[in-house]
Design an enzyme around this catalytic site. Structure first.
Site, PDB file in Angstrom:
ATOM      1  N   LYS A 185       1.013  -1.346   0.622  1.00  0.00           N
ATOM      2  CA  LYS A 185       0.359   0.185  -0.328  1.00  0.00           C
ATOM      3  C   LYS A 185       0.675   1.771  -0.166  1.00  0.00           C
ATOM      4  O   LYS A 185       0.749   1.967  -0.323  1.00  0.00           O
ATOM      5  CB  LYS A 185      -0.805   0.324   1.187  1.00  0.00           C
ATOM      6  CG  LYS A 185      -2.448  -0.576   1.093  1.00  0.00           C
ATOM      7  CD  LYS A 185      -3.330  -0.558   1.742  1.00  0.00           C
ATOM      8  CE  LYS A 185      -4.140  -1.700   1.923  1.00  0.00           C
ATOM      9  NZ  LYS A 185      -5.572  -1.037   3.153  1.00  0.00           N
ATOM     10  N   ASN A 219      -5.036   2.250  -1.707  1.00  0.00           N
ATOM     11  CA  ASN A 219      -5.609   0.787  -2.036  1.00  0.00           C
ATOM     12  C   ASN A 219      -6.308   0.252  -3.155  1.00  0.00           C
ATOM     13  O   ASN A 219      -6.536  -0.356  -3.564  1.00  0.00           O
ATOM     14  CB  ASN A 219      -6.705   0.797  -0.537  1.00  0.00           C
ATOM     15  CG  ASN A 219      -7.935   1.125  -0.692  1.00  0.00           C
ATOM     16  OD1 ASN A 219      -8.511   2.200  -1.366  1.00  0.00           O
ATOM     17  ND2 ASN A 219      -8.625   0.502  -0.261  1.00  0.00           N
ATOM     18  N   ASP A 259     -10.164   3.096   2.432  1.00  0.00           N
ATOM     19  CA  ASP A 259     -10.157   2.767   3.496  1.00  0.00           C
ATOM     20  C   ASP A 259     -11.143   3.654   4.798  1.00  0.00           C
ATOM     21  O   ASP A 259     -12.487   3.180   4.664  1.00  0.00           O
ATOM     22  CB  ASP A 259      -9.510   1.855   4.227  1.00  0.00           C
ATOM     23  CG  ASP A 259      -8.637   1.368   3.369  1.00  0.00           C
ATOM     24  OD1 ASP A 259      -9.100   0.513   2.636  1.00  0.00           O
ATOM     25  OD2 ASP A 259      -7.626   1.548   3.379  1.00  0.00           O
ATOM     26  N   GLY A 267      -5.432   3.234  17.868  1.00  0.00           N
ATOM     27  CA  GLY A 267      -4.870   2.576  16.861  1.00  0.00           C
ATOM     28  C   GLY A 267      -3.705   3.256  16.295  1.00  0.00           C
ATOM     29  O   GLY A 267      -4.047   5.012  16.595  1.00  0.00           O
ATOM     30  N   GLY A 310      -1.921   1.865  12.976  1.00  0.00           N
ATOM     31  CA  GLY A 310      -1.385   1.586  11.674  1.00  0.00           C
ATOM     32  C   GLY A 310      -2.776   1.953  10.994  1.00  0.00           C
ATOM     33  O   GLY A 310      -3.181   2.988  10.458  1.00  0.00           O
TER      34      GLY A 310
END
Length: 288
Positions: free
Chosen positions: A71, A92, A107, A131, A133
């Site tokens: 990605k 993506n 996403d 998170g 990521g």
């Protein structure tokens, strides 16, 4: 539908891809709408990314999706980036516009749409998200671009923490109307405090995913209240412990499978200009 000399190809690249539901989802949709496309999956290692993109460009494919670990590497292969892809720092979806490769990141839009499909609008709301990521970054940046008012980001102080710091800095610069702060995920007392003042809580960590199924970031059931919307990016299992606990407490929940479906639907529209028959796809491929 029969493949002909006019059939256009779309595909997924990344590694591994054998488990991906994308070929079934896209090919079903093409057949349903009578579109002359076919969708395949190719196992491409990170170091093979540039060669793969050049090959796909030579073959004049209409576009391609990218999964891990390619990605971020695809960024430099694109001629142009959407604002979201540029800020997220990952692509993506690539659309081939007459030889010009345009990189997108759907996403975060998939997460926003999955909320909307459940009747949850994010504009003017406060969200606490755990998170740092790729999924967390996409959701954080896309929600800021789509009008969320305040974000409390919790990240572990590990090798990804600098990514969270960079995301916060980008939003400070690029979306000044969104208030954002970064906290240590190990500080559970602060996490619970921020959730208590939020409209939405999102788990964008691996907690709840196999082999951590049965685990949850929230151990205190008192954190859940009926006004809180709880979402999870984990889609295997479909119902994580977090979602089960939240639902039991009366919260509205948004499972991760919705983000998976709707990010694909956003890419489908970029490729074809048509809406994917997403509800049929959900019933056929994503229902338990």
């Amino acid at each position: 539908m029969e493949i002909s000399g006019h059939t256009q190809m779309l595909c997924l690249i990344g590694s591994p891809v054998g488990h991906s539901g994308s070929p079934a989802m896209y090919n079903y949709s093409f057949n349903k709408l009578g579109l002359d496309y076919v969708y395949l999956a190719f196992d491409i290692k990170e170091e093979e990314t540039e060669r793969a993109v050049e090959a796909l460009k030579l073959l004049n494919v209409r576009g391609f999706n990218i999964t891990m670990p390619c990605k971020t590497r695809v960024l430099s292969c694109c001629d142009e980036l959407s604002r979201a892809a540029e800020l997220i720092g990952a692509v993506n979806t690539v659309v081939n516009e007459k030889g010009k490769l345009i990189g997108h990141n759907t996403d975060g839009l998939g997460w926003v749409r999955s909320c909307r499909e459940k009747g949850v609008e994010i504009q003017g709301k406060k969200m606490t998200i755990a998170g740092s990521g790729g999924a967390a970054t996409a959701i954080t940046i896309t929600s800021a671009l789509n009008g969320i008012e305040e974000l409390s980001v919790f990240a572990l102080k590990d090798s990804f923490y600098t990514n969270a710091e960079a995301t916060v800095e980008k939003i400070h610069r690029q979306v000044p109307g969104c208030r954002i702060r970064l906290f240590d995920l190990e500080d559970r007392e602060k996490l619970y405090e921020e959730i208590g003042d939020s409209d939405i809580f999102t788990n964008a960590t691996r907690v709840g995913m196999k082999p951590m199924d049965g685990e949850s970031l929230i151990e205190d059931m008192g954190v859940f209240r009926k006004e809180l919307v709880v979402s999870d990016v984990v889609y295997n299992p479909r119902m994580t412990r977090l979602l089960m606990d939240a639902q039991k407490a009366g919260c509205q929940i948004i499972p991760g499978v919705g983000m998976l479906l709707w990010q694909g639907a956003e890419a489908f529209k970029l490729y074809t200009g048509r809406e994917m028959p997403a509800r049929e796809v959900m019933e056929r491929y994503f229902s338990d």
